[in-house]
Design a protein around this motif. Structure first.
Motif, PDB file in Angstrom:
ATOM      1  N   ARG A  16      -4.396   6.428  -0.805  1.00 60.27           N
ATOM      2  CA  ARG A  16      -2.887   6.458  -1.348  1.00 60.27           C
ATOM      3  C   ARG A  16      -2.319   6.697  -2.328  1.00 60.27           C
ATOM      4  NH1 ARG A  16       2.002   7.700   1.978  1.00 60.27           N
ATOM      5  NH2 ARG A  16       3.390   6.901   1.146  1.00 60.27           N
ATOM      6  N   THR A  21       1.242  -0.926   0.039  1.00 56.30           N
ATOM      7  CA  THR A  21      -0.065  -0.144  -0.109  1.00 56.30           C
ATOM      8  C   THR A  21       0.655   0.965   0.236  1.00 56.30           C
ATOM      9  OG1 THR A  21      -1.771  -1.489   1.577  1.00 56.30           O
ATOM     10  CG2 THR A  21      -1.633   1.065   1.020  1.00 56.30           C
ATOM     11  N   THR A  57     -10.786  -1.017   3.744  1.00 56.54           N
ATOM     12  CA  THR A  57      -8.535  -0.766   2.924  1.00 56.54           C
ATOM     13  C   THR A  57      -8.418  -0.454   1.350  1.00 56.54           C
ATOM     14  OG1 THR A  57      -8.751  -2.798   4.208  1.00 56.54           O
ATOM     15  CG2 THR A  57      -7.071  -2.992   2.106  1.00 56.54           C
ATOM     16  N   VAL A 117      -6.078   2.828   0.598  1.00 56.42           N
ATOM     17  CA  VAL A 117      -5.312   2.243  -1.226  1.00 56.42           C
ATOM     18  C   VAL A 117      -6.425   3.121  -1.924  1.00 56.42           C
ATOM     19  CG1 VAL A 117      -4.626   1.098  -3.312  1.00 56.42           C
ATOM     20  CG2 VAL A 117      -4.905  -0.116  -0.807  1.00 56.42           C
TER      21      VAL A 117
END
Length: 446
Positions: free
Chosen positions: A139, A76, A132, A136
């Motif tokens: 990011r 990640t 999650t 991602v």
């Protein structure tokens, strides 16, 4: 007896500074705006790398084994690098067409919003796999912004600097990076002292949310700077590239390749010693995270001083000579670095990281602010700089922690394979630098 001042006197007193004074004041304001924004960008981006090994496995990857969780966390982390080339291409295009200043503003705002939203994310336990996925995506958003920021701020300073001071001022700007990393590591160091349950519930969020305050300050200052002299000259002569990326790939392949290769080497060394070391110390050696974070804080504090010194040295010795010092020293040192960590002495761990980041990585990092931009003419400088740097950082630092974790796992905790991996990269960079022209005396206003 005090003489009364007439309106004419007041007009004279309020007259603007002479051109030399105005240029000096403008240059200082521009440098400070670039410095502050770069500091915030690197604080935001590296915050993830420091907090992730401490809590993100439990918060966002709870279904994985410890080893798989560590690799997933760094995968990640690498997503932020995968999006940098896209950001570099898009911001590079508009930076060469519209200007450097506007790109500085957009990238800072994007990075700040992305970081603050990470701090507000629900955990896996609250919303499941959606947490999650959201991590991602954010990011990716951060990396996209940094793909443009890293070039914009550097070019704002480089294109306004006097020829004999480009190395020093470019490196002084880059010391904002270690300062941002230092602030991020200190923030994580403080919250890591909290009880683990408190850290998991809300403590990890605080450093991310603090970014919003820094971004507001940075935006206010950046709004007050002017466009660079070199860009305005090209714009005034109507010599801007029609499609910068096509012209770059057609006429400046070698400079892009040079920036790509040296970026791979520089970023790989930094992320192995200044980022992966946190996971190695905490997960492989089972030592407190505060030891590794404290070591990184000390190393970046040292780099605040060493990076500008190397930049000033490059104005006298040339960019190539200083960069070669870093390449050779890093290739040798990495064969000993992890063995020093395995000694399990907190003092030796701190010293090992300080030498790696503050002494050996510093000459390579110092060239970022001058050497990369000097390889290109103004009309494609933003694009060429961004393309080479963004792709190089993805292929280097972006995947280095994941590769290191995999090598250590396959060798049952033995880190010796990491040194061999880096040596191959350093050898290629050494050959490329030796074949590249010196740029410290180049005219970059063309």
């Amino acid at each position: 007896m005090k003489t009364l001042r007439t309106p004419h006197d007041w007009s004279d007193a309020a007259a603007p500074l002479d051109p030399a004074q105005a240029k000096s004041a403008s240059g200082k304001r521009l440098f400070f705006a670039s410095f502050l924004g770069t500091m915030v960008e690197w604080y935001d981006f590296f915050l993830y790398g420091f907090i992730a090994p401490l809590v993100f496995e439990e918060l966002f990857f709870p279904k994985l084994t410890p080893l798989s969780g560590t690799i997933a966390v760094y995968a990640t982390f690498a997503v932020g690098y995968a999006s940098r080339p896209l950001g570099g291409l898009i911001f590079g295009h508009f930076g060469d067409k519209v200007g450097r200043k506007s790109m500085m503003l957009v990238t800072l705002l994007m990075m700040g919003v992305g970081t603050a939203l990470i701090g507000l994310l629900p955990s896996y336990g609250q919303i499941g796999i959606a947490a999650t996925y959201a991590l991602v995506i954010l990011r990716f958003f951060q990396g996209f912004a940094l793909g443009g920021e890293s070039a914009a701020a550097s070019l704002m300073v480089l294109e306004n600097a006097a020829q004999g001071r480009r190395g020093f001022l470019g490196a002084a700007l880059q010391s904002a990076g270690p300062l941002g990393v230092l602030l991020a590591s200190l923030a994580v160091f403080l919250v890591s002292r909290l009880p683990h349950e408190t850290l998991l519930s809300w403590g990890w969020r605080v450093p991310f949310l603090l970014s919003a305050v820094l971004v507001i300050i940075g935006m206010y200052i950046r709004l007050r700077v002017e466009e660079t002299y070199a860009f305005k000259k090209q714009q005034g002569q109507q010599e801007l590239a029609r499609v910068p990326v096509l012209e770059t790939l057609r006429n400046f392949k070698w400079p892009v390749f040079v920036v790509l290769v040296v970026s791979i080497t520089e970023s790989t060394f930094y992320y192995l010693t200044g980022v992966y070391s946190v996971s190695f110390v905490t997960k492989t050696m089972h030592m407190p995270g505060s030891v590794a974070i404290g070591a990184i804080a000390c190393a970046n504090a040292f780099a605040l001083v060493s990076v500008p010194i190397y930049g000033a040295l490059s104005d006298r010795l040339g960019r190539k000579g200083v960069y070669l010092i870093g390449i050779v020293a890093s290739a040798i040192y990495l064969h000993f670095f992890f063995q020093l960590l395995l000694g399990r002495s907190p003092a030796v761990i701190v010293l090992a990281v300080v030498i790696a980041v503050g002494v050996i990585h510093a000459p390579m990092y110092a060239m970022f602010g001058s050497f990369y931009g000097e390889l290109f003419p103004t009309r494609v400088r933003f694009t060429g700089f961004s393309m080479g740097k963004a792709f190089g950082t993805v292929l280097g630092g972006g995947i280095a922690p994941m590769i290191a974790a995999t090598l250590v796992a396959r060798n049952h905790g033995d880190p010796s394979g990491i040194g061999v991996y880096y040596l191959c990269l350093a050898a290629v960079a050494l050959v490329v630098i030796l074949r590249t022209r010196e740029t410290c005396n180049a005219d970059i206003a063309e």
